[in-house]
Design a protein around this motif. Structure first.
Motif, PDB file in Angstrom:
ATOM      1  N   LEU A   6      42.556  46.885  37.607  1.00 42.86           N
ATOM      2  CA  LEU A   6      43.445  46.607  38.817  1.00 42.86           C
ATOM      3  C   LEU A   6      44.134  47.984  39.238  1.00 42.86           C
ATOM      4  CD1 LEU A   6      44.222  42.912  38.819  1.00 42.86           C
ATOM      5  CD2 LEU A   6      42.133  43.948  39.686  1.00 42.86           C
ATOM      6  N   LYS A   7      43.811  48.394  40.554  1.00 42.65           N
ATOM      7  CA  LYS A   7      44.880  49.699  40.725  1.00 42.65           C
ATOM      8  C   LYS A   7      45.462  49.255  42.131  1.00 42.65           C
ATOM      9  CE  LYS A   7      41.351  53.004  39.164  1.00 42.65           C
ATOM     10  NZ  LYS A   7      40.327  54.136  39.461  1.00 42.65           N
ATOM     11  N   PRO A   8      46.768  49.762  42.444  1.00 42.84           N
ATOM     12  CA  PRO A   8      47.537  49.624  43.283  1.00 42.84           C
ATOM     13  C   PRO A   8      47.078  50.063  44.633  1.00 42.84           C
ATOM     14  CG  PRO A   8      48.499  51.102  42.270  1.00 42.84           C
ATOM     15  CD  PRO A   8      47.304  50.844  41.284  1.00 42.84           C
ATOM     16  N   HIS A   9      47.310  49.321  45.688  1.00 38.38           N
ATOM     17  CA  HIS A   9      47.075  49.610  46.911  1.00 38.38           C
ATOM     18  C   HIS A   9      47.921  48.702  48.169  1.00 38.38           C
ATOM     19  CE1 HIS A   9      44.200  52.130  49.369  1.00 38.38           C
ATOM     20  NE2 HIS A   9      44.456  51.283  50.460  1.00 38.38           N
ATOM     21  N   SER A  10      47.991  49.131  49.258  1.00 35.90           N
ATOM     22  CA  SER A  10      48.983  48.334  50.315  1.00 35.90           C
ATOM     23  C   SER A  10      48.102  48.246  51.436  1.00 35.90           C
ATOM     24  CB  SER A  10      50.137  49.165  50.405  1.00 35.90           C
ATOM     25  OG  SER A  10      51.095  48.672  51.062  1.00 35.90           O
ATOM     26  N   SER A  11      48.545  47.268  52.245  1.00 35.69           N
ATOM     27  CA  SER A  11      48.202  46.910  53.636  1.00 35.69           C
ATOM     28  C   SER A  11      49.284  46.472  54.409  1.00 35.69           C
ATOM     29  CB  SER A  11      47.090  45.737  53.501  1.00 35.69           C
ATOM     30  OG  SER A  11      47.568  44.519  53.275  1.00 35.69           O
ATOM     31  N   HIS A  12      48.856  46.420  55.908  1.00 30.52           N
ATOM     32  CA  HIS A  12      50.121  45.637  56.579  1.00 30.52           C
ATOM     33  C   HIS A  12      50.288  44.240  56.278  1.00 30.52           C
ATOM     34  CE1 HIS A  12      50.000  49.371  58.993  1.00 30.52           C
ATOM     35  NE2 HIS A  12      48.764  49.189  59.563  1.00 30.52           N
ATOM     36  N   TRP A  13      49.599  43.791  55.563  1.00 28.68           N
ATOM     37  CA  TRP A  13      49.846  42.214  55.292  1.00 28.68           C
ATOM     38  C   TRP A  13      50.161  42.151  53.875  1.00 28.68           C
ATOM     39  CZ3 TRP A  13      45.762  44.268  57.853  1.00 28.68           C
ATOM     40  CH2 TRP A  13      44.486  44.518  57.024  1.00 28.68           C
ATOM     41  N   GLY A  14      50.356  43.008  53.107  1.00 30.19           N
ATOM     42  CA  GLY A  14      50.692  42.964  51.554  1.00 30.19           C
ATOM     43  C   GLY A  14      50.453  43.953  50.535  1.00 30.19           C
ATOM     44  N   HIS A  30      50.745  41.424  45.012  1.00 27.96           N
ATOM     45  CA  HIS A  30      51.517  41.828  44.206  1.00 27.96           C
ATOM     46  C   HIS A  30      52.590  40.543  43.506  1.00 27.96           C
ATOM     47  CE1 HIS A  30      55.315  44.020  42.689  1.00 27.96           C
ATOM     48  NE2 HIS A  30      54.589  44.903  43.128  1.00 27.96           N
ATOM     49  N   PRO A  31      52.823  40.847  42.259  1.00 34.82           N
ATOM     50  CA  PRO A  31      53.359  39.614  41.491  1.00 34.82           C
ATOM     51  C   PRO A  31      54.636  39.267  41.979  1.00 34.82           C
ATOM     52  CG  PRO A  31      53.093  41.689  40.063  1.00 34.82           C
ATOM     53  CD  PRO A  31      52.654  42.031  41.350  1.00 34.82           C
ATOM     54  N   SER A  32      55.419  40.130  42.780  1.00 33.38           N
ATOM     55  CA  SER A  32      56.814  39.784  43.083  1.00 33.38           C
ATOM     56  C   SER A  32      56.862  39.239  44.462  1.00 33.38           C
ATOM     57  CB  SER A  32      57.653  40.980  43.052  1.00 33.38           C
ATOM     58  OG  SER A  32      57.240  41.947  44.257  1.00 33.38           O
ATOM     59  N   ASP A  33      55.578  39.071  45.110  1.00 31.46           N
ATOM     60  CA  ASP A  33      55.578  38.695  46.557  1.00 31.46           C
ATOM     61  C   ASP A  33      55.616  37.029  46.463  1.00 31.46           C
ATOM     62  OD1 ASP A  33      55.118  37.785  49.342  1.00 31.46           O
ATOM     63  OD2 ASP A  33      53.544  39.260  49.233  1.00 31.46           O
ATOM     64  N   PRO A  34      56.813  36.227  46.881  1.00 32.84           N
ATOM     65  CA  PRO A  34      56.736  35.012  46.630  1.00 32.84           C
ATOM     66  C   PRO A  34      55.873  34.139  47.786  1.00 32.84           C
ATOM     67  CG  PRO A  34      58.591  35.705  48.030  1.00 32.84           C
ATOM     68  CD  PRO A  34      57.985  37.049  47.446  1.00 32.84           C
ATOM     69  N   ASP A  35      55.271  34.836  48.718  1.00 34.20           N
ATOM     70  CA  ASP A  35      54.470  34.050  49.787  1.00 34.20           C
ATOM     71  C   ASP A  35      53.577  34.849  50.332  1.00 34.20           C
ATOM     72  OD1 ASP A  35      53.626  31.806  51.465  1.00 34.20           O
ATOM     73  OD2 ASP A  35      55.039  32.442  53.108  1.00 34.20           O
ATOM     74  N   PRO A  36      52.458  35.433  49.410  1.00 32.60           N
ATOM     75  CA  PRO A  36      51.504  36.170  49.970  1.00 32.60           C
ATOM     76  C   PRO A  36      50.556  35.754  50.825  1.00 32.60           C
ATOM     77  CG  PRO A  36      50.973  35.389  47.809  1.00 32.60           C
ATOM     78  CD  PRO A  36      52.410  35.028  47.741  1.00 32.60           C
ATOM     79  N   SER A  37      50.080  36.770  51.525  1.00 31.40           N
ATOM     80  CA  SER A  37      49.185  36.586  52.712  1.00 31.40           C
ATOM     81  C   SER A  37      47.966  36.384  52.267  1.00 31.40           C
ATOM     82  CB  SER A  37      49.201  37.578  53.920  1.00 31.40           C
ATOM     83  OG  SER A  37      48.334  37.314  54.707  1.00 31.40           O
ATOM     84  N   ALA A  38      47.389  35.073  52.798  1.00 21.99           N
ATOM     85  CA  ALA A  38      45.685  34.952  52.495  1.00 21.99           C
ATOM     86  C   ALA A  38      44.920  35.935  53.148  1.00 21.99           C
ATOM     87  CB  ALA A  38      45.397  33.653  53.189  1.00 21.99           C
ATOM     88  N   ILE A  39      45.413  36.818  54.295  1.00 24.81           N
ATOM     89  CA  ILE A  39      44.785  38.112  54.811  1.00 24.81           C
ATOM     90  C   ILE A  39      44.162  38.876  54.061  1.00 24.81           C
ATOM     91  CG2 ILE A  39      44.581  39.699  56.602  1.00 24.81           C
ATOM     92  CD1 ILE A  39      46.795  38.088  58.121  1.00 24.81           C
ATOM     93  N   GLY A 195      54.174  46.661  59.868  1.00 30.93           N
ATOM     94  CA  GLY A 195      53.576  47.956  59.693  1.00 30.93           C
ATOM     95  C   GLY A 195      54.201  48.789  58.451  1.00 30.93           C
ATOM     96  N   GLY A 196      53.230  49.491  57.728  1.00 28.56           N
ATOM     97  CA  GLY A 196      53.537  50.226  56.695  1.00 28.56           C
ATOM     98  C   GLY A 196      53.516  49.520  55.344  1.00 28.56           C
ATOM     99  N   GLY A 197      53.305  48.116  55.290  1.00 25.15           N
ATOM    100  CA  GLY A 197      53.312  47.391  54.247  1.00 25.15           C
ATOM    101  C   GLY A 197      54.439  46.484  53.973  1.00 25.15           C
ATOM    102  N   VAL A 198      54.148  45.369  53.275  1.00 22.48           N
ATOM    103  CA  VAL A 198      55.118  44.345  52.917  1.00 22.48           C
ATOM    104  C   VAL A 198      54.943  44.044  51.414  1.00 22.48           C
ATOM    105  CG1 VAL A 198      55.948  42.082  53.428  1.00 22.48           C
ATOM    106  CG2 VAL A 198      54.371  43.410  55.246  1.00 22.48           C
ATOM    107  N   SER A 199      56.025  44.026  50.581  1.00 20.09           N
ATOM    108  CA  SER A 199      55.870  43.990  49.398  1.00 20.09           C
ATOM    109  C   SER A 199      56.289  42.526  48.837  1.00 20.09           C
ATOM    110  CB  SER A 199      56.747  44.739  48.515  1.00 20.09           C
ATOM    111  OG  SER A 199      58.101  44.773  48.867  1.00 20.09           O
TER     112      SER A 199
END
Length: 763
Positions: A6-14, A30-39, A195-199
């Motif tokens: 697995l390699k890192p990447h980012s999107s506007h929804w996570g 991301h493992p630190s995201d408490p409420d990741p988006s299903a998108i 915009g720009g990503g959400v961790s």
């Protein structure tokens, strides 16, 4: 089967990591995201979907007859061509338009949601190219999401970004807020995106914590689920678009019962006496009391008065969703919400006051990053002509016509070529049949796209662009503490190229390659942009790894500023030393500047005004066309999460059982929504989570006309913007009014047309 690398990447929804397990892309948040988006789960099916564009295409009529106005866009065959031929044709057309009409004949259309990456950001790329390689372009200002708020807020409280991003944090709400008056709610489907990503998606958890401490949430709106269950909200149903009337009713009770904070109004505000004359009916003979408000919004008068009394004397936060101002007279609820917070004396207090659009996007309510986050320089645009973003059809249909905007008397430019990279106006815009007519007026429409959106299908020249998974980049934004090394996760689809490579090749044909690229390839630019942040970290004696180290680590934690309440908090602490950047330096309850514009649809203080479009006659229902929960706008509509939310291939419309029963509509039926502008099909879902008299159909289903030759074809997929009204909020901002529309709904009994929105066009 082997565990994927697995390699890192980012999107506007996570932020996420992904890798291939055989032929399947595995995506993990991301493992630190408490409420990741299903998108995030739209990616695996999207990356190699049949909807992807495989090679450059040119409309046959444009090839055979040359550029010029035509109603064949979206109807003609698209012909595959080589990259060299496509680029040669396009470079020649850019020269022709520039030489014959000036750069004022070119419109640079884009929208900022194409990629979370700071370099492969299509809006920045196309604007840089048009400025440096072509010489300029006609631009748009503001956004579809917040067009009215973008303009009104600087007059009354301060610039849009500082007011929305820097004034009230979720941390302060958890600690201090006693009552949240949430007009339009704070739906977590909206705050899933930034915009720009959400961790870290913190909104749901923050509301849970605040409620557990005793904070009370009141939700005002037609939809019960516009606050998450964790908030424990009390739903106050009110008729769509009547929030201003309700707020006036609350304000009237505060004023007449002496519950308003006169000391705050006298020291920190201007214009309250003038507004009070209107509120109490001294100027027009109509007191805006609770009974008056109740007759408009449907909330009982006793309840309005009780809410006002409960609000006085405690820490209150007034919030409102983008949706309120995306309607006729959209400036008024923004202004009136701020006035209500001022009358309560709460503006500038921790966890109190007014925060426009909290919960409407992931970056609102968070502390700012304490070091700069670089973006791609766009160069200088010498062209002064512009349009408010939602007025594109007006511009193309009425070149040379006058229009008003924010105190200026302007003229629509005469655009001959539209260049669109990043964005899908057949999602964002209203009255899509009118938009089709508008695009028929130009000489050439150019589109960069990764998939066959309706915008791409209407283009004369279509250039296949890579999607974010096929590029390297840096994910970062000013309100998220994580900078992400966005590794490439898949090779480019078929002949797709990065926007940057396309523009570099075009710039070379126009003799401007060196100026556009500055001698850098994509990786060189990414390293260059990273260096600004690295140097700022080093200056603060914070960890500042070199680029290669950052790239191998995959992410970098960045420092955050203290939560001071921004310009509003500083103003509250010392209004003389830190005045607001408004004309008066204070909160403008009435604005002499706006009053001087003389706009009858936006007077000098908050006002309730009748609307042009309300339900009745042949269109008896309100349609709420809100944001989808399963995709960002229309992006990756063909992805797994989005496709899985549809029923029988159609977007799902919610309707109250009372309204469904009156129309013989049952759960799962295909229904036809229609009004004088158009019609679409959708699948019905019966729900008591919305008011009777209201139906709800999210935006973002790709426009799919059953018969492209028809002037008003039936959209068989469920795009509500075939129904929405294309008119500005007011002469002040000319914002989008697409949130609310009057429609009729009936059970569809004909032969059900197939959905072909994701099928490549024949060519």
């Amino acid at each position: 089967m082997d565990v994927p690398d697995l390699k890192p990447h980012s999107s506007h929804w996570g932020v996420f990591r992904a890798g291939w397990q055989g032929d399947t892309l595995v995506v993990e948040p991301h493992p630190s995201d408490p409420d990741p988006s299903a998108i995030l789960q739209n990616f695996p099916e999207a990356v190699r979907h049949r909807a992807r564009i495989a090679q450059p295409m040119v409309r046959r009529g444009w090839l055979e007859h040359g550029p010029g106005p035509t109603d064949r866009r979206g109807r003609d065959e698209l012909v595959p061509v080589s990259w060299d031929r496509a680029l040669d044709l396009l470079a020649g057309e850019l020269r022709r338009v520039r030489d014959a009409h000036g750069v004022e004949g070119i419109f640079g259309g884009s929208y900022g949601w194409s990629s979370a990456g700071r370099f492969h950001h299509a809006q920045s790329q196309v604007h840089r190219f048009l400025n440096i390689a072509v010489g300029g372009y006609v631009r748009s200002v503001n956004s579809y999401s917040a067009g009215a708020a973008n303009v009104i807020l600087p007059h009354i409280l301060g610039p849009f970004e500082p007011v929305t991003r820097h004034s009230v944090t979720w941390e302060a709400i958890v600690q201090h807020t006693g009552l949240v008056l949430a007009f339009g709610g704070m739906a977590v489907r909206n705050s899933a995106v930034g915009g720009g990503g959400v961790s870290r998606h913190v909104e749901r958890g923050a509301m849970r914590e605040a409620a557990a401490r005793g904070c009370r949430f009141l939700l005002f709106g037609p939809l019960r689920d516009d606050l998450p269950q964790e908030a424990g909200a009390e739903w106050v149903p009110l008729s769509p678009g009547t929030d201003t009337a309700l707020m006036l009713g609350l304000a009237h009770t505060l004023a007449t019962e002496g519950l308003h904070d006169r000391a705050f109004l006298d020291r920190f505000c201007v214009g309250y006496p003038e507004f009070e004359d209107y509120l109490l009916g001294r100027t027009d003979g109509v007191a805006k009391d609770a009974a008056w408000a109740s007759a408009i919004c449907g909330v009982p008068a006793d309840q309005i008065m009780a809410i006002a009394r409960q609000a006085a004397g405690q820490r209150v936060l007034v919030t409102m969703a983008h949706s309120l101002q995306r309607a006729e007279h959209g400036e008024q609820p923004v202004w009136m919400g701020m006035v209500l917070a001022a009358m309560l004396g709460q503006i500038g207090l921790p966890g109190g006051g007014f925060n426009y659009a909290l919960g409407s996007i992931a970056h609102y309510g968070k502390r700012m990053v304490a070091v700069p986050v670089a973006g791609l320089p766009q160069g200088r645009n010498p062209v002064r002509a512009f349009i408010p973003v939602a007025r594109i059809s007006d511009m193309l249909l009425n070149p040379g016509a006058p229009f008003d905007y924010n105190g200026q008397a302007l003229t629509y430019p005469d655009v001959k070529l539209v260049y669109w990279a990043g964005g899908n106006p057949f999602h964002h815009h209203q009255d899509l049949n009118r938009l089709r007519e508008a695009f028929a007026k130009v000489d050439t429409l150019v589109v960069h796209e990764s998939a066959w959106t309706a915008t791409a299908r209407h283009a004369d020249i279509v250039l296949p662009a890579t999607m974010t998974l096929e590029r390297e980049d840096i994910g970062a934004t000013t309100t998220d503490p994580l900078m992400v090394a966005m590794h490439r996760l898949a090779p480019p689809f078929a002949e797709a190229r990065d926007d940057y490579d396309i523009f570099a090749a075009l710039a070379e044909r126009l003799g401007k390659r060196e100026e556009f690229t500055e001698g850098r390839d994509a990786r060189g630019w990414i390293e260059h942009l990273y260096e600004r942040t690295r140097a700022a970290l080093a200056e603060k004696n914070l960890p500042a790894p070199d680029f290669e180290t950052f790239w191998q680590q995959g992410e970098l934690e960045m420092p955050l500023e203290e939560d001071t309440g921004g310009i509003v908090g500083a103003f509250r602490r010392d209004p003389e030393a830190a005045p607001l950047p408004t004309p008066s330096g204070k909160v403008e309850i009435a604005s002499a500047t706006i009053a001087a514009f003389g706009y009858d649809d936006c007077p000098g203080h908050p006002t309730w005004m009748d609307r042009v479009e309300v339900p009745g006659g042949e269109a008896p229902l309100w349609l709420v066309a809100n944001q989808p929960a399963t995709r960002l706008h229309s992006q990756l509509d063909f992805g797994g999460t989005s496709a899985g939310s549809k029923h029988r291939g159609r977007e799902v419309m919610r309707i109250h059982p009372t309204d469904a029963g009156a129309r013989g509509v049952a759960e799962g039926d295909i229904v036809r929504l229609f009004n004088q502008r158009g019609a679409c099909l959708a699948a019905a879902a019966l729900s008591e989570d919305l008011m009777p008299g209201v139906v709800q159909l999210p935006t973002g289903a790709w426009y799919d006309p059953a018969d492209a030759e028809d002037a008003k074809p039936l959209c068989v997929h469920g795009n509500p913007n075939v129904l929405t009204r294309d008119a500005g909020t007011s002469r002040l901002s000319q914002g989008c009014t697409g949130q609310l529309t009057a429609v009729q709904v009936e059970r569809f009994t004909g032969n059900l047309p197939p959905v072909k929105a994701w099928d490549p066009p024949v060519g």
